[in-house]
Design a protein around this motif. Structure first.
Motif, PDB file in Angstrom:
ATOM      1  N   ARG A 131       0.880  -1.139   0.060  1.00 22.30           N
ATOM      2  CA  ARG A 131      -0.095  -0.067  -0.038  1.00 22.30           C
ATOM      3  C   ARG A 131       0.807   1.226  -0.155  1.00 22.30           C
ATOM      4  NH1 ARG A 131      -2.983  -3.404  -1.169  1.00 22.30           N
ATOM      5  NH2 ARG A 131      -4.785  -4.035   0.106  1.00 22.30           N
ATOM      6  N   THR A 135       0.941   5.801  -0.588  1.00 24.79           N
ATOM      7  CA  THR A 135       0.124   7.011  -0.534  1.00 24.79           C
ATOM      8  C   THR A 135       0.068   7.500  -2.017  1.00 24.79           C
ATOM      9  OG1 THR A 135       2.097   8.194   0.074  1.00 24.79           O
ATOM     10  CG2 THR A 135       0.549   7.561   1.950  1.00 24.79           C
ATOM     11  N   ASP A 185       2.131  11.396   7.381  1.00 26.16           N
ATOM     12  CA  ASP A 185       1.234  12.590   7.429  1.00 26.16           C
ATOM     13  C   ASP A 185      -0.221  12.133   7.433  1.00 26.16           C
ATOM     14  OD1 ASP A 185       0.807  11.359   5.013  1.00 26.16           O
ATOM     15  OD2 ASP A 185       1.417  12.844   3.629  1.00 26.16           O
ATOM     16  N   GLU A 186      -1.241  12.832   7.107  1.00 21.05           N
ATOM     17  CA  GLU A 186      -2.519  12.376   7.573  1.00 21.05           C
ATOM     18  C   GLU A 186      -3.110  11.128   6.470  1.00 21.05           C
ATOM     19  OE1 GLU A 186      -7.163  14.414   7.297  1.00 21.05           O
ATOM     20  OE2 GLU A 186      -5.226  15.784   7.598  1.00 21.05           O
ATOM     21  N   ALA A 187      -2.599  11.213   5.210  1.00 22.09           N
ATOM     22  CA  ALA A 187      -2.919  10.361   4.321  1.00 22.09           C
ATOM     23  C   ALA A 187      -2.149   8.798   4.735  1.00 22.09           C
ATOM     24  CB  ALA A 187      -2.209  10.456   3.033  1.00 22.09           C
ATOM     25  N   SER A 203      -1.653   8.054   7.783  1.00 20.21           N
ATOM     26  CA  SER A 203      -2.526   7.848   8.866  1.00 20.21           C
ATOM     27  C   SER A 203      -3.720   6.972   8.618  1.00 20.21           C
ATOM     28  CB  SER A 203      -2.652   9.000   9.687  1.00 20.21           C
ATOM     29  OG  SER A 203      -1.319   9.248  10.157  1.00 20.21           O
ATOM     30  N   ARG A 204      -4.273   7.577   7.633  1.00 15.37           N
ATOM     31  CA  ARG A 204      -5.498   6.863   7.089  1.00 15.37           C
ATOM     32  C   ARG A 204      -5.396   5.300   6.550  1.00 15.37           C
ATOM     33  NH1 ARG A 204      -6.643  12.063   5.174  1.00 15.37           N
ATOM     34  NH2 ARG A 204      -5.915  11.513   3.068  1.00 15.37           N
ATOM     35  N   LEU A 205      -4.238   5.449   5.632  1.00 16.78           N
ATOM     36  CA  LEU A 205      -3.964   4.141   5.249  1.00 16.78           C
ATOM     37  C   LEU A 205      -3.568   3.045   6.403  1.00 16.78           C
ATOM     38  CD1 LEU A 205      -1.747   4.546   1.989  1.00 16.78           C
ATOM     39  CD2 LEU A 205      -3.788   3.423   2.063  1.00 16.78           C
ATOM     40  N   SER A 256      -4.529   3.045   9.452  1.00 18.42           N
ATOM     41  CA  SER A 256      -5.650   2.838  10.112  1.00 18.42           C
ATOM     42  C   SER A 256      -6.446   1.873   9.357  1.00 18.42           C
ATOM     43  CB  SER A 256      -6.522   4.175  10.367  1.00 18.42           C
ATOM     44  OG  SER A 256      -5.758   5.036  11.344  1.00 18.42           O
ATOM     45  N   ALA A 257      -6.742   1.912   8.257  1.00 23.97           N
ATOM     46  CA  ALA A 257      -7.255   1.061   7.459  1.00 23.97           C
ATOM     47  C   ALA A 257      -6.869  -0.385   7.337  1.00 23.97           C
ATOM     48  CB  ALA A 257      -7.439   1.602   5.821  1.00 23.97           C
ATOM     49  N   HIS A 290      -7.547  -1.741  10.893  1.00 23.86           N
ATOM     50  CA  HIS A 290      -9.103  -2.124  11.076  1.00 23.86           C
ATOM     51  C   HIS A 290      -9.152  -3.464  10.166  1.00 23.86           C
ATOM     52  CE1 HIS A 290      -9.861   1.088  13.907  1.00 23.86           C
ATOM     53  NE2 HIS A 290      -9.871   1.962  12.850  1.00 23.86           N
ATOM     54  N   HIS A 303      -0.431   1.163  16.246  1.00 22.54           N
ATOM     55  CA  HIS A 303      -1.571   0.843  15.168  1.00 22.54           C
ATOM     56  C   HIS A 303      -0.684  -0.603  14.061  1.00 22.54           C
ATOM     57  CE1 HIS A 303      -3.162   4.903  15.595  1.00 22.54           C
ATOM     58  NE2 HIS A 303      -4.218   4.057  15.187  1.00 22.54           N
TER      59      HIS A 303
END
Length: 210
Positions: A12, A14, A54-56, A58-60, A62-63, A66, A90
């Motif tokens: 994965r 960004t 960065d935020e992008a 962090s989203r990856l 977290s995904a 989860h 995480h």
């Protein structure tokens, strides 16, 4: 090498350029195989590549967390100590800087993650260990606490429980009342959500507290 001997890895990133570049590099190796991936596969490693945490990213991250991935390798252009701590919470178990992450390093980190091991850049690991040591020395020890969050008194009681002493015998050994011993054990089991005194002893042993 047989297909079953190659470590499966999901990539994965960004941005698509990063993603394609890493996939191409890994496909030249015969000890890993790039897959779409099912997080239920216990041997599967997720490799997350980003310019920075960065935020992008962090989203990856977290995904992936989860979705059930438990073995995550993070490669980033810049790594900050606090961001790494957040990443580890995480599910990240290995980290490398992009400048250091050639195919050999990527495969080594993927193999380490698959084996349940961890890896951090040496300078980052050194700083984090210094922070832990400073925390223990300056904050916890003056208060009679350990990193596991137990006091000296609590670990003494659990050490005697582990040795097979009864509540009365522990009270006699430490010059406490039975009520105090029971209260200490109750506090420990409640605070760490443990089932009983045996579970408390097992937890303390596993954490290296006794």
């Amino acid at each position: 090498m047989f297909e079953s001997d190659r470590t499966p890895v999901v990539v994965r990133a960004t941005d698509p350029i990063l993603h394609n570049g890493v996939c191409m590099a890994l496909r030249t190796r015969d000890d890993v195989r790039v897959v779409d991936g099912d997080p239920a596969d216990p041997d599967l490693v997720a490799l997350l590549v980003a310019d920075r945490l960065d935020e992008a990213m962090s989203r990856l991250l977290s995904a992936l967390h989860h979705q059930g991935f438990t073995r995550i390798v993070l490669v980033a252009g810049e790594v900050d100590d606090n961001e790494i701590l957040n990443a580890v919470e995480h599910g990240v178990c290995a980290v490398a800087r992009r400048a250091d992450a050639g195919p050999e390093v990527l495969v080594r980190l993927i193999k380490a993650a698959a084996a349940g091991e961890g890896a951090l850049p040496p300078d980052v690991l050194g700083r984090l260990l210094n922070r832990v040591s400073r925390l223990q020395r300056q904050v916890l020890q003056p208060r009679g606490l350990h990193l596991g969050g137990m006091s000296n008194r609590e670990t003494e009681v659990l050490r005697l429980v582990a040795s097979g002493y009864s509540t009365q015998e522990i009270a006699d050994q430490l010059c406490y009342s039975q009520r105090t011993v029971k209260s200490i054990l109750h506090d420990v089991t409640n605070r760490f959500q443990l089932r009983n005194r045996s579970h408390a002893v097992a937890y303390a042993l596993r954490e290296g507290l006794i």
